[in-house]
Design a protein around this motif. Structure first.
Motif, PDB file in Angstrom:
ATOM      1  N   PHE A 180      59.194  11.945  21.255  1.00  0.00           N
ATOM      2  CA  PHE A 180      59.188  12.494  22.609  1.00  0.00           C
ATOM      3  C   PHE A 180      60.585  12.948  23.007  1.00  0.00           C
ATOM      4  CE2 PHE A 180      59.700  11.668  27.246  1.00  0.00           C
ATOM      5  CZ  PHE A 180      58.985  12.777  27.684  1.00  0.00           C
ATOM      6  N   GLU A 181      61.573  12.080  22.805  1.00  0.00           N
ATOM      7  CA  GLU A 181      62.929  12.429  23.206  1.00  0.00           C
ATOM      8  C   GLU A 181      63.486  13.618  22.441  1.00  0.00           C
ATOM      9  OE1 GLU A 181      64.638   8.207  24.937  1.00  0.00           O
ATOM     10  OE2 GLU A 181      65.478   8.988  23.063  1.00  0.00           O
ATOM     11  N   SER A 182      63.042  13.812  21.206  1.00  0.00           N
ATOM     12  CA  SER A 182      63.531  14.942  20.414  1.00  0.00           C
ATOM     13  C   SER A 182      62.715  16.213  20.647  1.00  0.00           C
ATOM     14  CB  SER A 182      63.522  14.589  18.929  1.00  0.00           C
ATOM     15  OG  SER A 182      62.186  14.458  18.468  1.00  0.00           O
ATOM     16  N   GLY A 183      61.657  16.114  21.464  1.00  0.00           N
ATOM     17  CA  GLY A 183      60.842  17.277  21.770  1.00  0.00           C
ATOM     18  C   GLY A 183      59.794  17.603  20.724  1.00  0.00           C
ATOM     19  N   SER A 187      50.958   6.443  27.564  1.00  0.00           N
ATOM     20  CA  SER A 187      52.286   6.131  27.014  1.00  0.00           C
ATOM     21  C   SER A 187      53.379   6.474  28.013  1.00  0.00           C
ATOM     22  CB  SER A 187      52.528   6.897  25.708  1.00  0.00           C
ATOM     23  OG  SER A 187      51.626   6.489  24.721  1.00  0.00           O
ATOM     24  N   ALA A 188      53.245   7.616  28.675  1.00  0.00           N
ATOM     25  CA  ALA A 188      54.234   8.019  29.683  1.00  0.00           C
ATOM     26  C   ALA A 188      54.289   6.988  30.809  1.00  0.00           C
ATOM     27  CB  ALA A 188      53.902   9.399  30.236  1.00  0.00           C
ATOM     28  N   ALA A 189      53.128   6.507  31.231  1.00  0.00           N
ATOM     29  CA  ALA A 189      53.080   5.513  32.307  1.00  0.00           C
ATOM     30  C   ALA A 189      53.728   4.203  31.861  1.00  0.00           C
ATOM     31  CB  ALA A 189      51.636   5.272  32.737  1.00  0.00           C
ATOM     32  N   PRO A 205      55.926  14.226  36.224  1.00  0.00           N
ATOM     33  CA  PRO A 205      55.893  13.946  34.787  1.00  0.00           C
ATOM     34  C   PRO A 205      57.268  13.534  34.270  1.00  0.00           C
ATOM     35  CG  PRO A 205      55.642  16.304  35.210  1.00  0.00           C
ATOM     36  CD  PRO A 205      55.659  15.614  36.544  1.00  0.00           C
ATOM     37  N   LEU A 206      57.259  12.687  33.273  1.00  0.00           N
ATOM     38  CA  LEU A 206      58.481  12.246  32.609  1.00  0.00           C
ATOM     39  C   LEU A 206      58.873  13.298  31.582  1.00  0.00           C
ATOM     40  CD1 LEU A 206      60.464   9.859  32.072  1.00  0.00           C
ATOM     41  CD2 LEU A 206      58.808   9.032  30.400  1.00  0.00           C
ATOM     42  N   ASN A 207      60.165  13.651  31.539  1.00  0.00           N
ATOM     43  CA  ASN A 207      60.598  14.619  30.533  1.00  0.00           C
ATOM     44  C   ASN A 207      61.607  13.961  29.583  1.00  0.00           C
ATOM     45  OD1 ASN A 207      63.322  14.977  31.550  1.00  0.00           O
ATOM     46  ND2 ASN A 207      62.497  16.302  33.137  1.00  0.00           N
ATOM     47  N   ALA A 228      58.133  -1.103  26.532  1.00  0.00           N
ATOM     48  CA  ALA A 228      57.022  -0.262  26.994  1.00  0.00           C
ATOM     49  C   ALA A 228      55.750  -0.472  26.173  1.00  0.00           C
ATOM     50  CB  ALA A 228      57.430   1.211  26.930  1.00  0.00           C
ATOM     51  N   GLU A 229      55.872  -1.253  25.102  1.00  0.00           N
ATOM     52  CA  GLU A 229      54.736  -1.524  24.213  1.00  0.00           C
ATOM     53  C   GLU A 229      54.167  -0.247  23.613  1.00  0.00           C
ATOM     54  OE1 GLU A 229      52.040  -4.046  26.414  1.00  0.00           O
ATOM     55  OE2 GLU A 229      53.453  -5.725  26.341  1.00  0.00           O
ATOM     56  N   VAL A 230      55.088   0.602  23.135  1.00  0.00           N
ATOM     57  CA  VAL A 230      54.717   1.797  22.368  1.00  0.00           C
ATOM     58  C   VAL A 230      55.539   1.766  21.081  1.00  0.00           C
ATOM     59  CG1 VAL A 230      54.178   3.152  24.444  1.00  0.00           C
ATOM     60  CG2 VAL A 230      56.463   3.295  23.441  1.00  0.00           C
ATOM     61  N   SER A 231      55.224   2.635  20.144  1.00  0.00           N
ATOM     62  CA  SER A 231      55.978   2.645  18.891  1.00  0.00           C
ATOM     63  C   SER A 231      57.324   3.336  19.073  1.00  0.00           C
ATOM     64  CB  SER A 231      55.177   3.359  17.798  1.00  0.00           C
ATOM     65  OG  SER A 231      55.122   4.739  18.062  1.00  0.00           O
ATOM     66  N   ARG A 232      58.265   2.961  18.222  1.00  0.00           N
ATOM     67  CA  ARG A 232      59.581   3.603  18.271  1.00  0.00           C
ATOM     68  C   ARG A 232      59.440   5.087  17.972  1.00  0.00           C
ATOM     69  NH1 ARG A 232      63.299   5.475  15.052  1.00  0.00           N
ATOM     70  NH2 ARG A 232      65.417   5.628  15.798  1.00  0.00           N
ATOM     71  N   SER A 233      58.533   5.442  17.065  1.00  0.00           N
ATOM     72  CA  SER A 233      58.350   6.859  16.740  1.00  0.00           C
ATOM     73  C   SER A 233      57.848   7.646  17.948  1.00  0.00           C
ATOM     74  CB  SER A 233      57.417   7.038  15.544  1.00  0.00           C
ATOM     75  OG  SER A 233      56.119   6.584  15.843  1.00  0.00           O
TER      76      SER A 233
END
Length: 84
Positions: free
Chosen positions: A37-40, A48-50, A3-5, A27-32
């Motif tokens: 994710f990065e802020s937990g 999305s992870a893929a 898994p990506l953390n 990655a074709e996902v939203s900035r939010s």
């Protein structure tokens, strides 16, 4: 596939010198999605992870899990080592 953390995601962006917006675009996902994710604030959906992982890997990031250390990232060599 491990898994990506969030720390890996931030580290991958740093290695690539990408902003959250650049990663989101590639990655074709939203900035939010990246920001939260990065802020937990939330976990990623599997798709999305893929997409995030694939965008980073396509740019040369290798996701690793080092025994005794844990998960991390590094950059793939752009050219094979010519030294013999």
């Amino acid at each position: 596939m491990l898994p990506l953390n969030p720390p890996q995601c931030r580290a991958a962006r740093a290695l690539l010198d990408w902003t959250q917006a650049e990663l989101a675009d590639r990655a074709e996902v939203s900035r939010s999605t990246i920001r939260d994710f990065e802020s937990g604030r939330h976990d990623l959906h599997r798709a999305s992870a893929a997409q995030i992982r694939r965008a980073c890997e396509d740019a040369g990031v290798v996701f690793v899990d080092v025994e005794g250390v844990g998960p991390g990232v590094c950059l793939r060599e752009t050219e094979p080592d010519q030294r013999a």
